[in-house]
Design a protein around this motif. Structure first.
Motif, PDB file in Angstrom:
ATOM      1  N   GLN A 168      -8.927   1.669  -3.242  1.00 39.64           N
ATOM      2  CA  GLN A 168      -9.186   3.119  -2.936  1.00 39.64           C
ATOM      3  C   GLN A 168      -7.791   3.790  -2.910  1.00 39.64           C
ATOM      4  OE1 GLN A 168     -10.674   1.721   0.981  1.00 39.64           O
ATOM      5  NE2 GLN A 168     -12.790   1.881   0.058  1.00 39.64           N
ATOM      6  N   ARG A 169      -6.783   3.445  -2.881  1.00 35.37           N
ATOM      7  CA  ARG A 169      -5.414   4.291  -2.745  1.00 35.37           C
ATOM      8  C   ARG A 169      -5.157   4.569  -4.157  1.00 35.37           C
ATOM      9  NH1 ARG A 169      -2.223   4.854   1.908  1.00 35.37           N
ATOM     10  NH2 ARG A 169      -0.338   4.973   0.414  1.00 35.37           N
ATOM     11  N   SER A 179       0.726  -1.167  -0.018  1.00 31.51           N
ATOM     12  CA  SER A 179       0.054  -0.295   0.192  1.00 31.51           C
ATOM     13  C   SER A 179       0.814   1.259   0.013  1.00 31.51           C
ATOM     14  CB  SER A 179      -1.053  -0.057   1.260  1.00 31.51           C
ATOM     15  OG  SER A 179      -0.303  -0.246   2.502  1.00 31.51           O
ATOM     16  N   ASN A 180       2.141   1.164   0.463  1.00 33.34           N
ATOM     17  CA  ASN A 180       3.037   2.611   0.533  1.00 33.34           C
ATOM     18  C   ASN A 180       3.599   2.605  -0.671  1.00 33.34           C
ATOM     19  OD1 ASN A 180       4.692   0.123   0.395  1.00 33.34           O
ATOM     20  ND2 ASN A 180       6.099   1.195   2.026  1.00 33.34           N
ATOM     21  N   THR A 237       1.509   2.514  -3.958  1.00 31.94           N
ATOM     22  CA  THR A 237       0.478   2.785  -4.712  1.00 31.94           C
ATOM     23  C   THR A 237       0.706   4.048  -5.462  1.00 31.94           C
ATOM     24  OG1 THR A 237      -0.847   3.606  -2.784  1.00 31.94           O
ATOM     25  CG2 THR A 237      -1.322   1.467  -3.666  1.00 31.94           C
ATOM     26  N   LYS A 238       1.297   5.022  -5.002  1.00 33.28           N
ATOM     27  CA  LYS A 238       1.224   6.387  -5.626  1.00 33.28           C
ATOM     28  C   LYS A 238       2.108   6.453  -6.700  1.00 33.28           C
ATOM     29  CE  LYS A 238       1.859  11.351  -4.107  1.00 33.28           C
ATOM     30  NZ  LYS A 238       2.611  11.786  -5.007  1.00 33.28           N
ATOM     31  N   LYS A 244      -8.426  -1.935  -0.045  1.00 35.82           N
ATOM     32  CA  LYS A 244      -7.664  -0.956   0.286  1.00 35.82           C
ATOM     33  C   LYS A 244      -6.862  -0.380  -0.970  1.00 35.82           C
ATOM     34  CE  LYS A 244      -4.087   0.301   3.515  1.00 35.82           C
ATOM     35  NZ  LYS A 244      -3.004  -0.335   4.723  1.00 35.82           N
ATOM     36  N   GLU A 269      -7.551   7.318  -5.139  1.00 40.84           N
ATOM     37  CA  GLU A 269      -7.365   8.610  -4.566  1.00 40.84           C
ATOM     38  C   GLU A 269      -6.088   9.369  -5.153  1.00 40.84           C
ATOM     39  OE1 GLU A 269      -7.015   7.505  -0.496  1.00 40.84           O
ATOM     40  OE2 GLU A 269      -9.072   7.049  -0.374  1.00 40.84           O
ATOM     41  N   GLN A 270      -5.028   8.563  -5.294  1.00 36.90           N
ATOM     42  CA  GLN A 270      -3.802   8.758  -5.960  1.00 36.90           C
ATOM     43  C   GLN A 270      -3.604   9.131  -7.374  1.00 36.90           C
ATOM     44  OE1 GLN A 270      -1.654   6.001  -3.778  1.00 36.90           O
ATOM     45  NE2 GLN A 270      -1.396   7.254  -2.010  1.00 36.90           N
TER      46      GLN A 270
END
Length: 198
Positions: free
Chosen positions: A76-77, A53-54, A56-57, A73, A80-81
């Motif tokens: 969603q990330r 998850s860290n 995903t950006k 999760k 959002e990113q």
């Protein structure tokens, strides 16, 4: 898959007509995209690997496709990113069709697959395109065929609710004919193009 391959080989494949390239290491993929995007803006970059998850950006900002989505999760990330000026990120839900503990992905269960698809469909910066799987690496062709056929059935079942789906991502250089015969629309043939990884 162009993972671990130098930029010079990617350029050579591009000049031979290849436009889709797959990476499964986040930093390596990001550096290649940044290096090539000015001169080769029509490359379609696919992320095909496990994603924490860290990280995903990077995927949301740089890649065109994400093939290994298996958690709300992460969806969603990524949503959002994803930069608003970019087209929605194309995503495939990864299915652990072999049900091996070492592999990521949802179990081959229609209810769970549909539940995640419903979440993805509600996110404006993601575009659900289909399913992805990595069948068992084995010489047992019967087992491989069973898993590929099972994936095809899961894909067709999901298309009943989401008829716009157009991607069944499965098959590699050693089983691409069987995968295509089972409905695969996207095969990963890096070793056939670049040679075996050293």
């Amino acid at each position: 898959m162009s993972k671990t391959k130098p930029i010079s080989q990617i350029v050579a494949a591009y000049e031979a007509g290849q436009r889709l390239f797959g990476e499964n290491y986040v930093q390596e993929g990001e550096s290649k995209i940044i290096a090539l995007k000015a001169d080769y803006p029509d490359i379609d970059w696919h992320f095909i690997g496990p994603l924490q998850s860290n990280k995903t950006k990077v995927i949301a900002e740089h890649f065109d496709w994400m093939h290994t989505l298996d958690r709300v999760k992460i969806a969603q990330r990524l949503n959002e990113q994803r930069p608003p000026q970019r087209a929605p990120l194309n995503v495939c839900i990864q299915i652990n069709i072999s049900q091996e503990a070492s592999k990521s992905g949802l179990p081959p269960d229609e209810e769970q697959i549909t539940a995640l698809a419903d979440v993805i469909d509600s996110l404006p910066h993601l575009c659900l395109r289909g399913l992805m799987a990595i069948p068992t690496a084995t010489d047992d062709k019967h087992r491989q065929q069973q898993e590929l056929s099972h994936m095809q059935r899961l894909y067709q079942a999901l298309q009943v609710k989401y008829p716009q789906l157009d991607t069944l991502s499965m098959g590699m250089s050693n089983d691409l004919e069987m995968a295509i015969a089972s409905g695969s629309t996207l095969v990963r043939i890096g070793s056939a193009i670049f040679g075996a990884r050293s």
